[in-house]
Design a protein around this motif. Structure first.
Motif, mmCIF file in Angstrom:
data_model
loop_
_atom_site.group_PDB
_atom_site.id
_atom_site.type_symbol
_atom_site.label_atom_id
_atom_site.label_comp_id
_atom_site.label_asym_id
_atom_site.label_seq_id
_atom_site.Cartn_x
_atom_site.Cartn_y
_atom_site.Cartn_z
ATOM 1 N N LYS A 1 -0.666 -0.474 -4.381
ATOM 2 C CA LYS A 1 -2.089 -0.208 -4.209
ATOM 3 C C LYS A 1 -2.256 1.229 -3.742
ATOM 4 O O LYS A 1 -1.694 1.617 -2.729
ATOM 5 N N CYS B 1 -13.544 -2.870 -7.614
ATOM 6 C CA CYS B 1 -12.171 -2.867 -7.089
ATOM 7 C C CYS B 1 -11.939 -4.069 -6.184
ATOM 8 O O CYS B 1 -10.855 -4.655 -6.182
ATOM 9 N N LYS B 2 -12.954 -4.424 -5.416
ATOM 10 C CA LYS B 2 -12.841 -5.564 -4.506
ATOM 11 C C LYS B 2 -12.759 -6.882 -5.262
ATOM 12 O O LYS B 2 -12.211 -7.857 -4.759
ATOM 13 N N ASN C 1 0.849 -1.181 0.000
ATOM 14 C CA ASN C 1 0.000 0.000 0.000
ATOM 15 C C ASN C 1 0.887 1.235 0.000
ATOM 16 O O ASN C 1 1.813 1.337 0.795
ATOM 17 N N HIS D 1 -7.621 2.257 -6.529
ATOM 18 C CA HIS D 1 -8.885 1.686 -6.068
ATOM 19 C C HIS D 1 -9.495 2.572 -4.981
ATOM 20 O O HIS D 1 -8.899 3.559 -4.569
ATOM 21 N N ALA D 2 -10.687 2.169 -4.524
ATOM 22 C CA ALA D 2 -11.362 2.840 -3.410
ATOM 23 C C ALA D 2 -12.054 1.786 -2.564
ATOM 24 O O ALA D 2 -12.467 0.733 -3.071
ATOM 25 N N GLN D 3 -12.189 2.062 -1.278
ATOM 26 C CA GLN D 3 -12.826 1.110 -0.360
ATOM 27 C C GLN D 3 -14.293 0.875 -0.714
ATOM 28 O O GLN D 3 -14.805 -0.213 -0.522
ATOM 29 N N TRP D 4 -14.957 1.869 -1.237
ATOM 30 C CA TRP D 4 -16.381 1.782 -1.532
ATOM 31 C C TRP D 4 -16.671 1.151 -2.895
ATOM 32 O O TRP D 4 -17.817 0.934 -3.262
ATOM 33 N N ASP E 1 -9.063 7.838 -2.390
ATOM 34 C CA ASP E 1 -9.614 8.745 -1.383
ATOM 35 C C ASP E 1 -8.523 9.286 -0.467
ATOM 36 O O ASP E 1 -8.619 10.409 0.022
ATOM 37 N N GLU E 2 -7.495 8.501 -0.223
ATOM 38 C CA GLU E 2 -6.386 8.933 0.624
ATOM 39 C C GLU E 2 -5.313 9.671 -0.167
ATOM 40 O O GLU E 2 -4.615 10.520 0.373
ATOM 41 N N ASP F 1 -5.082 4.005 -2.735
ATOM 42 C CA ASP F 1 -6.463 4.350 -2.416
ATOM 43 C C ASP F 1 -6.686 5.793 -2.867
ATOM 44 O O ASP F 1 -6.049 6.712 -2.358
#
Length: 166
Positions: free
Chosen positions: A114, A92-93, A62, A85-88, A118-119, A116
């Motif tokens: 990886k 992506c999952k 990450n 990717h994004a958690q939501w 959003d971060e 994210d």
């Protein structure tokens, strides 16, 4: 239940990992626990075999910040797949484990970063990521190829092989 969980954890510890074993004080409420816990040290004497596929260097990581990205992706000697990717994100999952499987098949010839979005919005903007999942293939700091969306395992294998240059 708690004792069984503790016994499982203790049985998985190798002798090298144990520095000091502290037994609970033998009060009346803990005497049965203390007497049962004394049986744990023989379990500590067995060694845990190291699995061959576990290495100290992971094939995926990450990204922590922009400097980490520069150091581990742009300046990497190995080709790198960057998974934005994004958690939501549902797709992506699905794509993440497929990518890791395709990378694992290459046995250390390629790594995966990886990111994210959003971060690390700055990295997503810098690389023109407008939808997730977006995967970018980079070699020597240069973008080789990219795709947006989900791919099946055969397409991912072909994409990774193209990155490696086979």
């Amino acid at each position: 239940m708690a004792f069984r969980l503790l016994a499982r954890r203790v049985s998985r510890i190798s002798v090298k990992d144990v520095r000091v074993l502290v037994l609970p004080s033998s009060s009346s409420s803990r005497s049965s626990f203390s007497s049962c816990f004394r049986a744990a040290p023989p379990l500590l004497s067995r060694s845990i075999p190291r699995l061959p596929y576990i290495t100290s260097r992971s094939v995926s990581f990450n990204v922590q910040d922009h400097d980490d990205f520069t150091e581990r992706v742009i300046n990497s000697e190995l080709p790198v797949l960057i998974d934005f990717h994004a958690q939501w994100c549902g797709p992506c999952k699905i794509l993440g484990p497929r990518l890791e499987k395709a990378i694992a098949k290459q046995k250390g010839r390629v790594t995966m970063a990886k990111v994210d979005i959003d971060e690390h919005t700055d990295l997503a903007i810098e690389y023109g990521v407008s939808a997730v999942p977006t995967v970018i293939a980079m070699r020597g700091g240069d973008v080789i190829d990219q795709f947006v969306g989900i791919k099946d395992e055969d397409q991912l294998d072909t994409f990774v092989e193209k990155l490696i240059g086979q």
